[in-house]
Design an enzyme around this catalytic site. Structure first.
Site, PDB file in Angstrom:
ATOM      1  N   LYS A   1       0.831  -1.213   0.000  1.00 40.05           N
ATOM      2  CA  LYS A   1       0.000   0.000   0.000  1.00 40.05           C
ATOM      3  C   LYS A   1       0.869   1.270   0.000  1.00 40.05           C
ATOM      4  O   LYS A   1       0.583   2.236  -0.701  1.00 40.05           O
ATOM      5  CB  LYS A   1      -0.917  -0.016   1.230  1.00 40.05           C
ATOM      6  CG  LYS A   1      -1.703   1.258   1.464  1.00 40.05           C
ATOM      7  CD  LYS A   1      -2.738   1.530   0.405  1.00 40.05           C
ATOM      8  CE  LYS A   1      -3.480   2.838   0.679  1.00 40.05           C
ATOM      9  NZ  LYS A   1      -4.376   3.229  -0.409  1.00 40.05           N
TER      10      LYS A   1
ATOM     11  N   LYS B   1       0.291  12.130   5.272  1.00 36.20           N
ATOM     12  CA  LYS B   1       0.603  11.067   6.240  1.00 36.20           C
ATOM     13  C   LYS B   1       1.187   9.856   5.500  1.00 36.20           C
ATOM     14  O   LYS B   1       2.190   9.268   5.919  1.00 36.20           O
ATOM     15  CB  LYS B   1      -0.694  10.689   6.976  1.00 36.20           C
ATOM     16  CG  LYS B   1      -0.611   9.513   7.904  1.00 36.20           C
ATOM     17  CD  LYS B   1      -1.307   8.247   7.429  1.00 36.20           C
ATOM     18  CE  LYS B   1      -2.686   8.334   6.906  1.00 36.20           C
ATOM     19  NZ  LYS B   1      -3.280   7.074   6.502  1.00 36.20           N
TER      20      LYS B   1
HETATM   21  P1  NAD Z   1     -12.042   9.784   7.128  1.00 36.76           P
HETATM   22  O1  NAD Z   1     -11.402  10.815   7.956  1.00 36.76           O
HETATM   23  O2  NAD Z   1     -13.087  10.171   6.119  1.00 36.76           O
HETATM   24  O3  NAD Z   1     -12.724   8.670   8.075  1.00 36.76           O
HETATM   25  C1  NAD Z   1     -12.202   8.198   9.270  1.00 36.76           C
HETATM   26  C2  NAD Z   1     -13.362   7.967  10.248  1.00 36.76           C
HETATM   27  O4  NAD Z   1     -12.846   7.407  11.446  1.00 36.76           O
HETATM   28  C3  NAD Z   1     -14.094   9.259  10.626  1.00 36.76           C
HETATM   29  O5  NAD Z   1     -15.472   9.086  10.408  1.00 36.76           O
HETATM   30  C4  NAD Z   1     -13.761   9.441  12.102  1.00 36.76           C
HETATM   31  O6  NAD Z   1     -14.818  10.031  12.830  1.00 36.76           O
HETATM   32  C5  NAD Z   1     -13.527   7.997  12.530  1.00 36.76           C
HETATM   33  N1  NAD Z   1     -12.684   7.867  13.718  1.00 36.76           N
HETATM   34  C6  NAD Z   1     -11.507   8.469  13.987  1.00 36.76           C
HETATM   35  N2  NAD Z   1     -11.032   8.052  15.175  1.00 36.76           N
HETATM   36  C7  NAD Z   1     -11.939   7.179  15.672  1.00 36.76           C
HETATM   37  C8  NAD Z   1     -12.038   6.415  16.863  1.00 36.76           C
HETATM   38  N3  NAD Z   1     -11.073   6.497  17.804  1.00 36.76           N
HETATM   39  N4  NAD Z   1     -13.104   5.628  17.040  1.00 36.76           N
HETATM   40  C9  NAD Z   1     -14.090   5.567  16.115  1.00 36.76           C
HETATM   41  N5  NAD Z   1     -14.059   6.267  14.957  1.00 36.76           N
HETATM   42  C10 NAD Z   1     -12.998   7.058  14.742  1.00 36.76           C
HETATM   43  O7  NAD Z   1     -10.864   8.979   6.435  1.00 36.76           O
HETATM   44  P2  NAD Z   1     -10.947   8.043   5.128  1.00 36.76           P
HETATM   45  O8  NAD Z   1     -10.713   8.858   3.917  1.00 36.76           O
HETATM   46  O9  NAD Z   1     -12.158   7.174   5.234  1.00 36.76           O
HETATM   47  O10 NAD Z   1      -9.620   7.183   5.371  1.00 36.76           O
HETATM   48  C11 NAD Z   1      -9.535   6.191   6.384  1.00 36.76           C
HETATM   49  C12 NAD Z   1      -8.245   5.407   6.185  1.00 36.76           C
HETATM   50  O11 NAD Z   1      -8.246   4.769   4.911  1.00 36.76           O
HETATM   51  C13 NAD Z   1      -6.985   6.293   6.225  1.00 36.76           C
HETATM   52  O12 NAD Z   1      -5.956   5.600   6.858  1.00 36.76           O
HETATM   53  C14 NAD Z   1      -6.691   6.517   4.753  1.00 36.76           C
HETATM   54  O13 NAD Z   1      -5.329   6.792   4.535  1.00 36.76           O
HETATM   55  C15 NAD Z   1      -7.127   5.211   4.142  1.00 36.76           C
HETATM   56  N6  NAD Z   1      -7.569   5.290   2.736  1.00 36.76           N
HETATM   57  C16 NAD Z   1      -8.349   6.310   2.287  1.00 36.76           C
HETATM   58  C17 NAD Z   1      -8.727   6.356   0.945  1.00 36.76           C
HETATM   59  C18 NAD Z   1      -9.596   7.471   0.391  1.00 36.76           C
HETATM   60  O14 NAD Z   1      -9.684   7.597  -0.835  1.00 36.76           O
HETATM   61  N7  NAD Z   1     -10.240   8.264   1.218  1.00 36.76           N
HETATM   62  C19 NAD Z   1      -8.313   5.344   0.074  1.00 36.76           C
HETATM   63  C20 NAD Z   1      -7.548   4.306   0.565  1.00 36.76           C
HETATM   64  C21 NAD Z   1      -7.168   4.288   1.907  1.00 36.76           C
END
Ligand code: NAD
Length: 384
Positions: free
Chosen positions: A170, A239
């Site tokens: 990744k 990040k």
């Molecule tokens: P985001 O910020 O939209 O979602 C994260 C969610 O986690 C939020 O709703 C937040 O409220 C919740 N959260 C945070 N801390 C928490 C806790 N302690 N307990 C419960 N809920 C909690 O982020 P995202 O874009 O969905 O990305 C999430 C992960 O996936 C990241 O690590 C990101 O790098 C990875 N990712 C994102 C994408 C993308 O296109 N957005 C693609 C691949 C991977």
């Protein structure tokens, strides 16, 4: 099969919805309750704590923003591992470093729990469509048990090796996403300055060697619509590049371009772009170009008086690497230390004091408290 899902954000919510669609009983937990209600509207169960989920589910997925969030959810007193029942499968789909995966794998094993790292790629579009790429590290037998869950969310599903391997793949992906994103920003910025038709330019690039998934995504979903709601936030890409650079340092691989992109993302984050979609790196590029037009380059002398001599020794290598990176970016005129141990002097090239101060605050010497700092704009007079 009872499936728990912690982190119902841009990725987690549509992933959890696809699990419900595939017939799993899904229990969702999110920090902000509005996201839980969205899941409930789709047939999910809500209103539980992470500890309750851990004691009652067959498998729990997490999709959280930062490594620190993942550590807290897994290793906290009210977290998944402390409260998990034996045999529970834990799957982290967040993007984190392989070292953290291995730490969680070991901590889970001590409590009789099973852990897979299963980061995903394909963005929110892939999460909604259930066509994510999922790269999985851990034990193969556990992967096989979890496979039906992955199949409900993804299309390209690969077991790639022992714990942490999913994150290795990744982070390589993210490194290249960052580089391609910067390529799109620089290409389009040049196009705008040269007054060529942007739509036509993108059409030509798309069918030429310069074409990329990033170009299609950034232009088609965001730039042409002037809509930079994330998608994938710049803060998260920053990040990921931090993690990729850290992985490369540990592996002895020189990321010449990757390091530069990491630094650009950090600057964009400091300049207020952190919440925008990664395609908004074009906006950051245009903002920097405007500064070049309006502000001349100045010199700033930064005096770094000694604060803690032991820490100065400990963090010297990191400080010198930091300066080497600034030199590569063209931000450094000179640097050196006073041989009497009083500290050192760094001469930066920049446009504004605030900009240079932001760089200085990232110097490991300042971050770690080895030195104090004083900045003065310096009207350089060369002797010859
Ligand atoms: P985001 O910020 O939209 O979602 C994260 C969610 O986690 C939020 O709703 C937040 O409220 C919740 N959260 C945070 N801390 C928490 C806790 N302690 N307990 C419960 N809920 C909690 O982020 P995202 O874009 O969905 O990305 C999430 C992960 O996936 C990241 O690590 C990101 O790098 C990875 N990712 C994102 C994408 C993308 O296109 N957005 C693609 C691949 C991977």
């Amino acid at each position: 099969m009872k499936v728990g899902f912690v982190g119902l954000g841009n990725m987690g919510l549509p992933m959890a919805k696809n699990l419900i669609k595939a017939g799993f009983e899904v229990y969702g937990v999110n920090r902000s309750k509005a996201a839980e209600e969205l899941l409930e509207g789709f047939g999910g169960h809500i209103g539980f704590t992470i500890a309750q989920l851990a004691s009652d589910m067959d498998i729990i997925l997490t999709c959280l923003p930062m490594p620190a969030d993942v550590e807290q959810v897994y290793l906290g007193k009210d977290g998944l591992i402390e409260n998990g029942r034996a045999g529970l499968i834990l799957v982290d789909s967040s993007t984190v470093n392989p070292g953290l995966n291995r730490k969680l794998y070991k901590a889970a094993a001590v409590s009789g729990l099973l852990f897979l790292d299963a980061p995903v790629s394909g963005g929110t579009t892939g999460a909604i469509a259930g066509t994510l790429s999922i790269m999985v590290g851990g034990e193969r037998e556990v992967f096989m048990q979890a496979l039906p869950v992955f199949q409900a969310m993804g299309k390209q599903i690969d077991y790639v090796g022992g714990s942490g391997s999913g994150s290795v793949v990744k982070l390589i992906n993210q490194l290249m996403v960052g580089i391609h994103t910067q390529a799109v920003s620089e290409g389009l910025a040049l196009g705008r300055k040269s007054d060529v038709d942007e739509e036509q330019l993108v059409r030509i690039l798309t069918s030429s060697f310069a074409g990329s998934r990033m170009l299609e995504r950034h232009y088609g979903n965001h730039i042409v619509k002037n809509d930079y709601k994330p998608g994938f936030a710049i803060k998260l890409l920053g990040k990921d590049l931090d993690l990729a650079v850290e992985m490369a340092e540990q592996s002895g691989v020189a990321l010449v371009v990757g390091n530069q992109v990491r630094n650009l993302l950090r600057s964009a984050i400091r300049s207020g772009f952190e919440g925008q979609d990664m395609s908004a790196m074009l906006g950051y590029q245009l903002q920097c170009d405007k500064q070049i037009e309006t502000e001349p380059i100045k010199h700033f002398a930064v005096f770094l008086p000694m604060k803690d001599a032991d820490k100065s020794v400990t963090f010297r290598e990191q400080h010198l690497q930091f300066l080497a990176n600034r030199r590569e970016e063209g931000k450094l005129l000179a640097n050196g230390r006073f041989t009497d141990g009083a500290g050192g002097l760094v001469i930066y090239k920049g446009r504004m004091l605030e900009e240079v101060e932001a760089w200085v605050k990232e110097d490991p010497y300042i971050v770690e408290g080895a030195r104090n700092y004083e900045i003065h704009e310096w009207d350089i007079v060369l002797a010859e």
